[in-house]
Design an enzyme around this catalytic site. Structure first.
Site: not given
Ligand code: GLU
Length: 415
Positions: A103-104
């Site tokens: 994720a980011k």
């Protein structure tokens, strides 16, 4: 037209696929994020005005476990970049064998132009906005460019108030005073320089020689990289950041440069040094080049000038596929980001475990376990690179995509 970070990711996947036995539908799935949240945050400024701030959280893949990855604050951050960074997190976690997906997050802002109050309101608004899109077993955010333990403290406090209970492992990279892990703030640089670079130099027969290094970026990762290079016996002769660069063939002392940066906010102007540009820094005649800032800085336009024997990618995505092709042709070894800078997320995982069990480790325990994880991953990748005669990045992607797809096969395609 230079490729976007996401286009670079797609090309990196395509370069690994021929060495893997995977069904095309899984490759197609890995090429897309599973879900992306886009927020518009109205931020009340100190002068009473309201600014609209764009922000994202991208969930790339969670076949191996909950989504994991940092949140970056930067004026140029885009959705494409956040998605690419989330995809690189999927690969990174799988390379090391962590029980996470990728994720980011990104918030489009200029943190240095915000007051502390504005930064806190923005951080809390972002944490509130993503609160239904994250959680200890769903998505665990952490620091990235321009975010730090203080920001993680505001995120955590906001989240715990939203859910009405304590949740020590919802975020990692927290201050030690509120459940953060010892060794987390230095982990990316420690893992990359002390362990990955050490093993690289041994394999290349350079270990123990008088070596020089150039460093691009002097934030959390770059500054500690300087410290660990000195500890490893490498002479850091060139450093550059956004404001400018410095060169001295005698090498720079970490404590003195750090003190200068604390006062001036940049390495530029450091006494007893020749000023150099970022471009000059890349062309320095050094053994090791460490990009430790942002994506896309080594391209086909400047790769030809690089003289280093090793490029250690402490930034995410600093080398474009075209830039890497030039380096590989020249026989320069690129130690890819998904291995070189994984120390941060490894110690984030340790922090997550400590928060969940309530059993907190000493810094020696953290560093020892980090060394074991990084060294083991390095040798897996190195062996695969040698056996198959591919680049380290291809080997890392082969290993990572193989692991992600193995989990995806068991899960099946549903619904
Ligand atoms: N932002 C760091 C990275 O790019 C750390 C992520 C984390 O600890 O979850 O790897």
């Amino acid at each position: 037209m230079p490729k976007s970070p996401y286009e670079a990711f797609l090309e990196q996947v395509d370069e690994a696929v021929p060495y893997l036995k995977v069904e095309p539908e899984y490759v197609d799935m890995i090429k897309e994020p599973k879900e992306v949240l886009e927020l518009t945050i109205p931020l009340r400024m100190d002068d009473g005005s309201v600014q609209m701030i764009k922000a994202w959280r991208s969930h790339h893949n969670n076949a191996l476990g909950p989504y994991k990855g940092g949140v970056r604050y930067h004026p140029d951050v885009t959705r494409d970049e956040v998605v690419a960074l989330s995809a690189w997190m999927t690969i990174k976690c799988a390379v090391i064998g962590l029980p996470y997906g990728g994720a980011k997050g990104g918030v489009r802002c200029t943190p240095s132009a915000l007051s502390r109050g504005e930064l806190e309101r923005l951080s809390r608004a972002y944490a509130l906005g993503i609160s239904r899109f994250m959680g200890t077993d769903y998505d665990i955010p952490a620091p990235d460019v321009n975010t730090n333990p203080q920001v993680m403290a505001w995120f955590t406090d906001t989240y715990e108030k939203v859910i009405g209970r304590g949740e020590p492992s919802a975020y990692t990279g927290k201050p030690v005073e509120m459940g953060g892990s010892l060794g987390r703030s230095t982990a990316t640089s420690r893992g990359g320089v002390l362990y990955i670079l050490r093993e690289t130099l041994k394999e290349m027969g350079l270990w123990g020689k008088d070596l020089t290094c150039a460093l691009q970026g002097y934030g959390n990762v770059g500054s500690f990289a300087h410290m660990f290079c000195s500890e490893l016996g490498l002479k850091v002769v060139g450093i550059a950041d956004v404001e400018g660069g410095i060169y001295n063939p005698k090498g720079f002392d970490y404590a003195s440069v750090k003190e200068h940066v604390m006062k001036r906010g940049t390495v530029a102007g450091f006494p007893d040094a020749e000023p150099i540009s970022n471009e000059d820094l890349f062309a320095l005649d050094v053994d090791v080049l460490i990009p430790a800032a942002l994506e896309g800085v080594i391209t086909e336009a400047n790769a030809g000038k690089i003289k280093a024997k090793v490029v250690l990618e402490l930034a995410n995505g600093p080398t474009t596929p075209e830039g890497e092709a030039v380096l590989t042709d020249k026989g320069i070894l690129v130690v890819p980001d998904v291995l070189a800078n994984a120390g941060g997320v490894v110690v984030s995982c340790f922090e997550w475990i400590q928060g969940r069990t309530g059993d907190y480790w000493t810094e020696e325990q953290v560093n020892k376990k980090l060394d074991e994880r990084m060294t083991q991953a390095f040798h897996e990748i190195w062996r695969l690179k040698k056996e198959t005669d591919i680049t380290m990045r291809q080997a890392a992607y082969v290993r990572a995509i193989g692991r992600v797809v193995a989990a995806m096969r068991f899960r099946g395609i549903w619904p």
